[in-house]
Enzyme design. Structure first.
Site, short mmCIF file in Angstrom:
data_model
loop_
_atom_site.label_atom_id
_atom_site.label_comp_id
_atom_site.label_asym_id
_atom_site.label_seq_id
_atom_site.Cartn_x
_atom_site.Cartn_y
_atom_site.Cartn_z
N CYS A 106 1.99 -1.48 -0.15
CA CYS A 106 1.39 -0.16 -0.19
C CYS A 106 -0.14 -0.23 -0.24
O CYS A 106 -0.75 -0.67 0.71
CB CYS A 106 1.97 0.63 -1.36
SG CYS A 106 1.82 2.41 -1.22
N HIS A 107 -0.76 0.18 -1.34
CA HIS A 107 -2.22 0.17 -1.47
C HIS A 107 -2.75 -1.18 -1.97
O HIS A 107 -3.97 -1.39 -2.03
CB HIS A 107 -2.68 1.27 -2.42
CG HIS A 107 -2.57 2.64 -1.86
ND1 HIS A 107 -1.38 3.32 -1.80
CD2 HIS A 107 -3.50 3.45 -1.31
CE1 HIS A 107 -1.58 4.51 -1.26
NE2 HIS A 107 -2.86 4.62 -0.94
N ALA A 108 -1.88 -2.11 -2.33
CA ALA A 108 -2.30 -3.40 -2.90
C ALA A 108 -3.27 -4.19 -2.03
O ALA A 108 -4.11 -4.92 -2.56
CB ALA A 108 -1.08 -4.24 -3.26
N TRP A 110 -5.94 -3.41 -0.86
CA TRP A 110 -7.33 -3.15 -1.27
C TRP A 110 -7.87 -4.32 -2.08
O TRP A 110 -9.01 -4.72 -1.93
CB TRP A 110 -7.41 -1.89 -2.11
CG TRP A 110 -7.79 -0.65 -1.36
CD1 TRP A 110 -8.42 -0.57 -0.15
CD2 TRP A 110 -7.58 0.68 -1.80
NE1 TRP A 110 -8.60 0.74 0.19
CE2 TRP A 110 -8.09 1.53 -0.80
CE3 TRP A 110 -7.01 1.24 -2.93
CZ2 TRP A 110 -8.06 2.92 -0.91
CZ3 TRP A 110 -6.97 2.61 -3.04
CH2 TRP A 110 -7.49 3.44 -2.04
#
Length: 181
Positions: A106-108, A110
């Site tokens: 997912c957003h990991a 970043w």
């Protein structure tokens, strides 16, 4: 295999922590919750508070060498907090430097961008990270799971909670193959 699950003290998407954790346990691995502070981690269901989980290790007290692999759960706030913590970024970078496998959902990614770990790699994520990944030298694709075996280690990425079954199967397969080397 000991597997580090790195989260910030607040903001991890609960299902992206618990499902890969349970999959690791079911496969006979030893998952460890690593965070930037001791105590408990506050998980979320999207924007709503969910359960808390006890931290096993503080990121400044352990190194990548203590683990066979790293899982980075998502949640919008979780990787944003992690990428602002120098010790967390160095911990992530340590897995790439030592050739240990990493899985992120997912957003990991970043946090991977901050660790300069996406350059030259193909990965997937939540779609809003597409530009960040490209600007950091990575190639973004819209796929359920992407496995990139580039450089000294393998990176497994996935887009969202709906991809968790495929993500868990892929990361466990990669981690087990890496351990057998």
């Amino acid at each position: 295999m000991r597997i580090a699950f790195l989260t910030a003290p607040e903001g991890v998407e609960q299902v992206e922590l618990t499902e890969p954790w349970q999959a690791a346990l079911a496969a006979g691995h030893d998952p460890m919750l690593v965070s930037t502070k001791s105590g408990k981690v506050q998980a979320f269901h999207h924007l709503d508070k969910a359960d808390t989980f006890t931290v096993d290790q503080v990121v400044g007290d352990v190194s990548a060498d203590s683990f066979g692999g790293l899982v980075l759960p998502g949640g919008v706030a979780n990787p944003d907090f992690l990428r602002m913590n120098d010790k967390a970024v160095a911990f992530v970078k340590g897995f790439f430097d030592s050739g240990r496998p990493v899985a992120a959902i997912c957003h990991a990614p970043w946090t991977l961008v901050e660790a300069d770990a996406v350059r030259g790699r193909t990965l997937t994520s939540w779609p809003s990270l597409r530009t960040d990944i490209r600007n950091a030298g990575g190639t973004w694709v819209d796929e359920q799971v992407t496995i990139c075996d580039h450089g000294p280690n393998t990176l497994v990425t996935s887009r969202k909670p709906g991809d968790l079954k495929a993500f868990c199967e892929a990361y466990l397969d990669v981690f087990e193959k890496e351990a057998a080397r």
